[in-house]
Design a protein around this motif. Sequence first.
Motif, PDB file in Angstrom:
ATOM      1  N   ARG A   4       0.823  -1.206   0.000  1.00 36.37           N
ATOM      2  CA  ARG A   4       0.000   0.000   0.000  1.00 36.37           C
ATOM      3  C   ARG A   4       0.862   1.263   0.000  1.00 36.37           C
ATOM      4  NH1 ARG A   4      -4.877   0.565   4.119  1.00 36.37           N
ATOM      5  NH2 ARG A   4      -5.828  -0.766   2.561  1.00 36.37           N
ATOM      6  N   THR A   5       1.893   1.269   0.815  1.00 36.45           N
ATOM      7  CA  THR A   5       2.785   2.423   0.880  1.00 36.45           C
ATOM      8  C   THR A   5       3.497   2.636  -0.451  1.00 36.45           C
ATOM      9  OG1 THR A   5       3.132   1.943   3.213  1.00 36.45           O
ATOM     10  CG2 THR A   5       4.670   3.470   2.181  1.00 36.45           C
ATOM     11  N   ARG A   6       3.945   1.550  -1.066  1.00 33.27           N
ATOM     12  CA  ARG A   6       4.604   1.665  -2.369  1.00 33.27           C
ATOM     13  C   ARG A   6       3.643   2.196  -3.429  1.00 33.27           C
ATOM     14  NH1 ARG A   6       7.954  -3.966  -2.908  1.00 33.27           N
ATOM     15  NH2 ARG A   6       9.230  -3.663  -1.084  1.00 33.27           N
ATOM     16  N   ARG A   7       2.423   1.734  -3.406  1.00 34.86           N
ATOM     17  CA  ARG A   7       1.436   2.191  -4.382  1.00 34.86           C
ATOM     18  C   ARG A   7       1.174   3.686  -4.220  1.00 34.86           C
ATOM     19  NH1 ARG A   7      -3.745  -0.956  -3.882  1.00 34.86           N
ATOM     20  NH2 ARG A   7      -2.394  -2.602  -4.677  1.00 34.86           N
ATOM     21  N   PHE A   9       3.155   5.854  -2.851  1.00 35.07           N
ATOM     22  CA  PHE A   9       4.384   6.553  -3.219  1.00 35.07           C
ATOM     23  C   PHE A   9       4.507   6.670  -4.738  1.00 35.07           C
ATOM     24  CE2 PHE A   9       9.042   6.645  -3.931  1.00 35.07           C
ATOM     25  CZ  PHE A   9       9.298   7.841  -3.292  1.00 35.07           C
ATOM     26  N   ALA A  10       4.170   5.588  -5.465  1.00 34.86           N
ATOM     27  CA  ALA A  10       4.228   5.620  -6.927  1.00 34.86           C
ATOM     28  C   ALA A  10       3.214   6.608  -7.488  1.00 34.86           C
ATOM     29  CB  ALA A  10       3.977   4.223  -7.492  1.00 34.86           C
ATOM     30  N   ILE A  11       2.028   6.661  -6.914  1.00 33.68           N
ATOM     31  CA  ILE A  11       1.017   7.619  -7.361  1.00 33.68           C
ATOM     32  C   ILE A  11       1.484   9.037  -7.094  1.00 33.68           C
ATOM     33  CG2 ILE A  11      -1.320   8.479  -6.900  1.00 33.68           C
ATOM     34  CD1 ILE A  11      -2.142   5.535  -6.437  1.00 33.68           C
ATOM     35  N   PHE A  12       2.073   9.263  -5.935  1.00 32.64           N
ATOM     36  CA  PHE A  12       2.577  10.589  -5.597  1.00 32.64           C
ATOM     37  C   PHE A  12       3.683  11.026  -6.555  1.00 32.64           C
ATOM     38  CE2 PHE A  12       5.770  13.152  -3.394  1.00 32.64           C
ATOM     39  CZ  PHE A  12       5.009  14.282  -3.130  1.00 32.64           C
ATOM     40  N   ILE A  13       4.622  10.131  -6.841  1.00 35.40           N
ATOM     41  CA  ILE A  13       5.731  10.462  -7.751  1.00 35.40           C
ATOM     42  C   ILE A  13       5.195  10.735  -9.154  1.00 35.40           C
ATOM     43  CG2 ILE A  13       7.771   9.508  -8.893  1.00 35.40           C
ATOM     44  CD1 ILE A  13       8.263  10.460  -6.048  1.00 35.40           C
ATOM     45  N   THR A  14       4.218   9.961  -9.608  1.00 39.22           N
ATOM     46  CA  THR A  14       3.633  10.171 -10.929  1.00 39.22           C
ATOM     47  C   THR A  14       2.940  11.527 -11.003  1.00 39.22           C
ATOM     48  OG1 THR A  14       3.313   7.792 -11.171  1.00 39.22           O
ATOM     49  CG2 THR A  14       2.055   9.216 -12.644  1.00 39.22           C
TER      50      THR A  14
END
Length: 58
Positions: A4-7, A9-14
Amino acid sequence: MNIRTRRYFAIFITCAATLALYGTAAWRVEQLRQLPREYASCNFERCIPHNATLNALR
């Protein structure tokens, strides 16, 4: 880091990358918009004002 944290984080970076690209493009457009009109047709130190090309068509 769990999934969940990785997801998130990936959404935030995108989103951050997309906003950075959009902001850079908007800044470039604003910089070009503030140039005088005579510079809009300059190419390799040879400037042709817009009204000169319109006068040739008349």
